[in-house]
Design an enzyme around this catalytic site. Structure first.
Site, mmCIF file in Angstrom:
data_model
loop_
_atom_site.group_PDB
_atom_site.id
_atom_site.type_symbol
_atom_site.label_atom_id
_atom_site.label_comp_id
_atom_site.label_asym_id
_atom_site.label_seq_id
_atom_site.Cartn_x
_atom_site.Cartn_y
_atom_site.Cartn_z
ATOM 1 N N GLY A 205 0.841 -1.189 0.000
ATOM 2 C CA GLY A 205 0.000 0.000 0.000
ATOM 3 C C GLY A 205 0.877 1.239 0.000
ATOM 4 O O GLY A 205 2.102 1.153 0.150
ATOM 5 N N SER B 260 4.287 5.654 4.367
ATOM 6 C CA SER B 260 5.665 5.635 4.829
ATOM 7 C C SER B 260 6.103 4.268 5.329
ATOM 8 O O SER B 260 7.257 3.886 5.193
ATOM 9 C CB SER B 260 5.842 6.680 5.928
ATOM 10 N N GLU C 257 -0.275 -1.820 -6.775
ATOM 11 C CA GLU C 257 -1.076 -0.741 -7.344
ATOM 12 C C GLU C 257 -0.163 0.421 -7.726
ATOM 13 O O GLU C 257 -0.012 0.781 -8.878
ATOM 14 C CB GLU C 257 -2.093 -0.233 -6.320
#
Lengths: 504, 504
Positions: free
Chosen positions: B264, B267, B289
């Site tokens: 995802g 950080s 993604e």
């Protein structure tokens, strides 16, 4: 017997159940055939449990299955206190009790996931696969009986295999199965299934004869299904649902053939299928886990043209009818491993209409399928997650109240979430249907309360939601009251508030 | 310009942004390109929003996107009060505020699901697709820029198409995309992708020239990524995770090449990827993604051999570096539609290692990714559900505390459940890692509390769990206290109990 045990290399492997059960040692992991009472290994596990009871020594094994076993097997194993870990599904009252008191560790898995975890070496080695068969072919293929379940992966991955050759299961089942086992992740191709009647695998489970340690001859029928016949509420649920499908056809989103149907076990799903009997829908297809009575009734009525399942689970009368006339059904049936019947890849490709039962749903559409009051395991999630997430229509059905109105199935906050708002398309109760597709939470809440909740609880739900709105947020809640209904039920025996609704 | 607008049939379609924006009418649905700040249509939506502000008349449209847009677009649309319904993901502060006060209806969808719902005709017709492109080919193919997102399905399903031809995006992007669009459910074959570098589609989005109503020439850069650099805690999370992967290699469940990685945005994921820089792992593959800075750093270091994504989202400096030397990266990259990057079929086939961020997790491993304190939307579930459910390893990472310890990320009951216990394999905080695979709830609780919770909250969690055990059940809870931590935070500004832990 020899027309069933046709692999001559295994001719000398016939043993008694006692001998086979004697091979199972404390600490082992066993993988048992069986899916929703069908095709379970019936004799060796029970013989083992009786030995454990008799010996009265500490003895625990991990028990992996397809889904639930016949009525005896899980009961007897639970009574013998011989189960350390049990997965991925069960429906047995005695075992449930031990799961809920913490003495049996139950791992509640998506039914399509177990094979993947075993294949990846995550769930420990399987010491013995114990699988029921109707035959062993000349070339060493195990022909399963009334279910496939996880038997193919158990046989593939186990160190040893024990076959229960069940003379009571008709040999006509040979030819009904289609066994396809994906390779390891990252090393497999697409699963080639593109239509429900397609055959992509073998007629049985291939096995290395050297791995087969014993063959036990049995003669025991499957436990019959105990399905409850439709009542007024389940008939209303079915009517709402069929009416919705009718509207989808009118809107051009479905044809009169609908789409392959999946339904969970139980009386509601059965009622829905019976509802199709009097409907205009024709040439229906089933791509499901369990093929229940209603599938065969619809076949008899010419409504269902083909059914793909993982097991055939019937009432005693229907079993007599179906297996007494099996030639009539054989060409309209295929039984597959649960990894295939429940595979996201296939469910999404085919675009199933998926109907499963909720224990409770909340005002935003989160569904609890497993834990009563958030804590007590009922049966397990089963395949409902595999289907709901990936289906064309993820539908959950439930009666709006339980225990004579003391429990509302529509609550402010689901006390256990198995299916999230992202995965629940439609909720149906006897009160009505909420089509939640494309709706934001605040839209969902209104639809669910107004369409699905029981009149007894509507005001209470509206009051909760209105108070929640004063707090704001994308998903408004009054967190400190979110489980107050469940707490009230625990304390007062009802979710109903005592004070009457304020007059306005 | 003409070397970018190569389809002569569209030569006369160049219009101003004002003219194109003028076509959008009240009540319409628009589908915008854009995925995580990359490749969004930048000019027409903002021009429309400015017009709406100027006109000061009621005007609302439904806005569908790939994921989040650049920093301006959602802000300006939210400020103009022109958004009725927004889906499937956003990260904009102004829009978030309006979602949380109920004035924008936000539908929080799995990123792989939106295309399916549009294709099925459930989400209403799309009036205008507005998509950014680097070129339009001789044969009428739209070449997207730095993301593909849902643009292919918007273009396919929309009544009209507006192209923003962005001169600021390098034409070297042509050739990087692979556009594959599945057919309707029930009428499609397998998606043929079996390796991350495989091409299965077209180099751009095919479009009927008659559907293209206008082409707007723009010259605007993507909003830069605002990623936060690793700190001590995120580095610790990365270290725990990399150590776990090392153990998986030792156990023979992974090779040193690991498995295709998904992460995802944010950080923590960035820190994990940076952790690979100093690790022994090599020849890594990415199937994700968003391709962030760290992917290109690892490519530069020779650690990543290929990356498949849906968008390239970089900080300003890294964008200069990557697009200034694009020949170096071109052959190691492919950009796909989000329906393919996030498709359960592909994720499960490839067996991804999937790393996503949790807002909070509960003691049984249910994860909240979206709603702060159960009610306030942060960004949305994004692809985390697509990945976690179907990955080989579904990993969630979070710091164990937030707001200087006033919030524990490990709580008794997740105040919103996006990922259920059935889907969460691993939880990692800076405190440690809990491997939950194959564990029953009572085993999960102990692991999560002992390995992942912050010392500040361990006793409080243990006390909750011990009290829950006295109530029993498969998933023990004290329902009336399940959200007491969140209620305490709302009232007192901290989840910490005031009274000191009892001495024993």
């Amino acid at each position: 017997m020899w027309e069933r045990l046709r692999d001559k290399r295994m001719a000398d492997k016939v043993v008694t159940a006692e001998e086979a059960a004697g091979w199972i040692e404390n600490g082992m992991t066993i993988g048992l055939s069986g899916f929703t009472r069908a095709g379970d290994s019936k004799l060796v596990p029970v013989t083992l449990a009786e030995r454990v009871k008799r010996d009265n020594q500490p003895f625990k094994v991990n028990v992996y299955t397809g889904a639930s076993l016949g009525s005896e097997v899980d009961t007897v194993m639970a009574e013998a206190d011989m189960v350390l870990k049990r997965l991925p599904f069960q429906t047995d009252a005695t075992m449930r009790k031990k799961i809920n008191d913490g003495s049996i560790l139950f791992v509640d898995q998506h039914l399509s996931h177990t094979a993947e975890l075993i294949r990846a070496g995550v769930m420990g080695p399987i010491d013995y696969a114990i699988v029921e068969a109707v035959a062993v072919t000349e070339d060493g293929m195990i022909i399963p009986s009334t279910s496939v379940g996880n038997s193919n992966i158990f046989v593939e991955q186990a160190k040893h295999v024990i076959i229960e050759l069940n003379m009571a299961q008709t040999t006509e089942l040979e030819g009904v199965h289609d066994v396809y086992t994906p390779g390891p992740q990252g090393m497999r191709g697409p699963i080639p299934l593109v239509s429900i009647d397609q055959r992509i695998g073998t007629l049985g489970i291939p096995v290395d004869p050297d791995k087969v340690r014993g063959i036990v001859i049995t003669n025991m029928e499957d436990s019959p299904s105990t399905i409850v016949q439709p009542d007024e509420e389940t008939a209303q649920i079915a009517a709402h649902l069929i009416n919705f499908l009718r509207e989808e056809v009118k809107a051009g989103r479905l044809t009169e053939k609908l789409a392959p149907l999946q339904s969970g076990i139980g009386s509601v799903a059965n009622a829905v299928f019976q509802g199709f009997l009097d409907s205009e829908f024709n040439d229906l297809e089933v791509y499901s886990e369990v093929l229940q009575d209603s599938v065969f009734e619809l076949m008899d009525a010419g409504k269902i043209s083909f059914a793909s399942g993982c097991s055939i689970t019937l009432t005693a009368d229907m079993a007599k009818h179906v297996f007494g006339n099996f030639a009539k059904y054989r060409d309209k049936l295929v039984l597959r491993p649960q990894e295939i019947t429940n595979h996201p890849e296939i469910i999404r490709r085919l675009g199933l209409i998926s109907i499963n039962t909720a224990l409770e749903a909340d005002i935003y559409g989160n569904v609890n399928s497993t834990n009563v009051s958030g804590t007590k395991m009922m049966n397990g999630i089963g395949g409902s997650g595999d289907f709901a997430r990936n289906a064309r229509l993820g539908i959950f059905v439930t009666k709006s109240i339980a225990k004579d109105g003391k429990i509302s199935s529509i609550v402010p906050f689901a006390s256990h979430v198995d299916h999230t708002e992202h995965d629940v398309d439609i909720i149906v109760t006897e009160q009505g249907l909420a089509d939640l597709r494309g709706l934001a939470p605040r839209e969902r809440a209104l639809k669910i309360i107004e369409n699905c909740a029981h009149p007894l609880y509507k005001d209470q739900l509206r009051a909760y939601y209105e108070e929640a709105l004063t707090r704001g947020g994308h998903t408004p809640h009054v967190l400190e009251k979110a489980f107050s209904w469940h707490a009230r039920f625990a304390e007062e025996g009802t979710m109903l508030e005592k004070k009457p609704a304020l007059s306005r």
